[in-house]
Design a protein around this motif. Structure first.
Motif, PDB file in Angstrom:
ATOM      1  N   UNK A   7      -6.866   7.704  -8.352  1.00  5.88           N
ATOM      2  CA  UNK A   7      -7.606   6.676  -7.983  1.00  5.88           C
ATOM      3  C   UNK A   7      -7.155   5.577  -7.368  1.00  5.88           C
ATOM      4  N   UNK A   8      -5.829   5.325  -7.539  1.00  4.07           N
ATOM      5  CA  UNK A   8      -5.052   4.424  -6.772  1.00  4.07           C
ATOM      6  C   UNK A   8      -4.897   4.498  -5.589  1.00  4.07           C
ATOM      7  N   UNK A   9      -4.644   5.752  -4.783  1.00  3.22           N
ATOM      8  CA  UNK A   9      -4.781   5.715  -3.405  1.00  3.22           C
ATOM      9  C   UNK A   9      -6.233   5.275  -2.822  1.00  3.22           C
ATOM     10  N   UNK A  10      -7.253   5.677  -3.617  1.00  4.69           N
ATOM     11  CA  UNK A  10      -8.380   5.291  -3.201  1.00  4.69           C
ATOM     12  C   UNK A  10      -8.572   3.650  -2.784  1.00  4.69           C
ATOM     13  N   UNK A  11      -7.741   3.030  -3.690  1.00  7.80           N
ATOM     14  CA  UNK A  11      -8.117   1.437  -3.842  1.00  7.80           C
ATOM     15  C   UNK A  11      -7.346   0.821  -2.349  1.00  7.80           C
ATOM     16  N   UNK A  12      -6.288   1.432  -2.012  1.00  3.18           N
ATOM     17  CA  UNK A  12      -5.550   0.933  -0.928  1.00  3.18           C
ATOM     18  C   UNK A  12      -5.782   1.412   0.464  1.00  3.18           C
ATOM     19  N   UNK A  21       0.811  -1.117  -0.042  1.00  7.24           N
ATOM     20  CA  UNK A  21       0.050  -0.095   0.253  1.00  7.24           C
ATOM     21  C   UNK A  21       0.845   1.404   0.037  1.00  7.24           C
ATOM     22  N   UNK A  22       1.777   1.522   0.881  1.00 10.26           N
ATOM     23  CA  UNK A  22       2.750   2.604   0.880  1.00 10.26           C
ATOM     24  C   UNK A  22       3.681   2.598  -0.223  1.00 10.26           C
ATOM     25  N   UNK A  23       4.031   1.570  -1.038  1.00  8.41           N
ATOM     26  CA  UNK A  23       4.835   1.691  -2.342  1.00  8.41           C
ATOM     27  C   UNK A  23       3.946   2.090  -3.171  1.00  8.41           C
ATOM     28  N   UNK A  24       2.694   1.635  -3.134  1.00  6.03           N
ATOM     29  CA  UNK A  24       1.699   2.324  -4.173  1.00  6.03           C
ATOM     30  C   UNK A  24       1.481   3.787  -4.018  1.00  6.03           C
ATOM     31  N   UNK A  25       1.549   4.410  -2.751  1.00  6.41           N
ATOM     32  CA  UNK A  25       1.418   5.801  -2.443  1.00  6.41           C
ATOM     33  C   UNK A  25       2.727   6.522  -2.961  1.00  6.41           C
ATOM     34  N   UNK A  26       3.987   6.025  -2.727  1.00  7.43           N
ATOM     35  CA  UNK A  26       5.112   6.617  -3.267  1.00  7.43           C
ATOM     36  C   UNK A  26       5.122   6.868  -4.793  1.00  7.43           C
TER      37      UNK A  26
END
Length: 434
Positions: free
Chosen positions: A155-160, A39-44
């Motif tokens: 959109x990606x952040x909302x998924x995680x 999740x935090x990798x996606x945030x980065x």
């Protein structure tokens, strides 16, 4: 449509395995990790995407000031403003086409195409010399690249994330503020030494590692047969629900008020006998304030309510415009510095919290089309704000008072609209978390 109950956040915070939680507007079960390495990798990755997508948008004041005194000096402020108005408008309006595609296919195709177009925009800008060159390159190509990256990252952040969605969104969108801090400093150093063309090529090189990380690290979680939308066509009917309709009005006026200070603060500074370096530094300071405003209110919003914090942020914008920028103190270096930082905090909070508030009113698997439907309407404010500001300047013969009042009034309407949405959802009691 029946009003939805308040969301109950049941997601774990610090573990990798997700727990099921029910979205506030849906009867299906959706899982949110709300933390962990993936999740935090996606945030980065989203941070890097926002760096690329919003570096140009958050530095519009520098571009407007430079082009008005160099390549396009024979054009009026209003005419030059249409370039940036079109850029702002299409950066959000074209999302109505891209949002459903994100819901169906995830961020990967969007991030790849957006990254390629972004680098191409900077390279081609180096060869622009005529008005129509900048309109096509900056206004159209640049806006489309921004929209692709912006939509994919948001959109990606909302998924995680759910329980910590405000914090995660704020941290990700800080990438835009970092880009807005970096770009004016790079341009102020390079423009006098190597000129506009090579400065644009240098920015293209600067963007490469960021967009590469965005492509590699951003990934969605709900692109499967059970949640895939039946159509990837735009769907504006999601705004028929009363709360979303009123929220859309608020978003429109946020965009209308936002880009006037961002665009004209640099020319305001030079108009009041400050140097070009000081003017560009003001844009940087605004983005420093925005950097704080994008993550801190998001973190507080998770605890106190996202709509509550959004209204506080809008009130801060109103206070900074009418309390600092409008009075004579706003024309001093100290006053303009204070305004830039405080307005940056408030506007940055609005930028990061508004998308989270949209997510609070819709299903996660439909976030892309809902978010982009709201912003396709709000983009009208982005389109007309900057050129209207230019026209106001022309009518006032260079006096900025009318422009400042116009920007502040837009924020007053936005504040009223978002207050109505909050009351419709959670009642008039101010202490209610929403």
């Amino acid at each position: 449509m029946k009003a939805a109950p308040l969301r109950t956040d049941q997601s774990p915070v610090d573990q990798e395995s997700p727990e099921s939680t029910q979205n506030q507007n849906d009867t299906t079960t959706v899982e949110y990790p709300d933390g962990g390495t993936k999740a935090w990798t996606a945030v980065f990755g989203c941070f890097c995407a926002f760096f690329g997508a919003l570096s140009m948008m958050n530095s519009i004041g520098v571009y407007q000031n430079w082009l008005s005194t160099h390549q396009l000096e024979e054009y009026s402020s209003g005419s030059v403003g249409w370039i940036f108005g079109l850029y702002n408008f299409l950066s959000f309006f074209t999302g109505i086409l891209i949002g459903p595609l994100f819901d169906a296919k995830g961020p990967k195709p969007l991030s790849i195409s957006g990254s390629v177009l972004l680098l191409l925009t900077y390279v081609l800008l180096g060869w622009c010399s005529k008005y129509w060159h900048f309109m096509l390159c900056f206004g159209i190509l640049g806006s489309f690249s921004t929209c692709l990256l912006f939509t994919a990252a948001m959109g990606t952040v909302q998924h995680w994330f759910l329980k910590r969605r405000g914090l995660a969104t704020g941290l990700a969108i800080c990438g835009g503020s970092v880009g807005g801090i970096t770009t004016p400093l790079v341009l102020s150093a390079l423009l006098p030494k190597i000129g506009f063309s090579w400065a644009m090529r240098a920015l293209a090189l600067l963007m490469v590692p960021f967009v590469a990380c965005a492509i590699l690290l951003m990934r969605g979680r709900h692109q499967d047969i059970s949640t895939m939308p039946k159509s990837i066509l735009p769907d504006i009917t999601v705004l028929w629900e009363p709360r979303k309709a009123v929220l859309t009005v608020g978003a429109l006026f946020v965009e209308l008020g936002l880009f006037i200070p961002m665009t004209y603060v640099a020319s305001f500074a030079t108009n009041h006998d400050m140097s070009s370096e000081a003017a560009y530094r003001t844009v940087t300071l605004m983005n420093v304030g925005s950097l704080i405003g994008r993550w801190l209110p998001g973190w507080l919003g998770d605890k106190l309510g996202r709509f509550n914090m959004l209204n506080i942020a809008l009130a801060l914008c109103i206070a900074s415009i009418f309390g600092i920028w409008l009075p004579p103190t706003g024309a001093s270096t100290a006053g303009l510095t204070a305004f830039a930082v405080i307005f940056g905090v408030g506007s940055g909070s609005g930028i990061s919290l508004l998308p989270v508030c949209i997510g609070q009113l819709c299903e996660t698997e439909n976030y892309g089309k809902t978010f982009t439907a709201v912003y396709s309407v709000a983009s009208i404010g982005s389109l007309i704000g900057v050129p209207l500001g230019g026209q106001i300047l022309e009518v006032a013969k260079g006096n900025y008072m009318g422009l400042i009042i116009f920007s502040g009034a837009a924020y007053v309407v936005a504040f009223g609209s978002l207050t109505i949405v909050r009351i419709m959802s959670a009642g008039s009691k101010g202490s209610t978390k929403f």
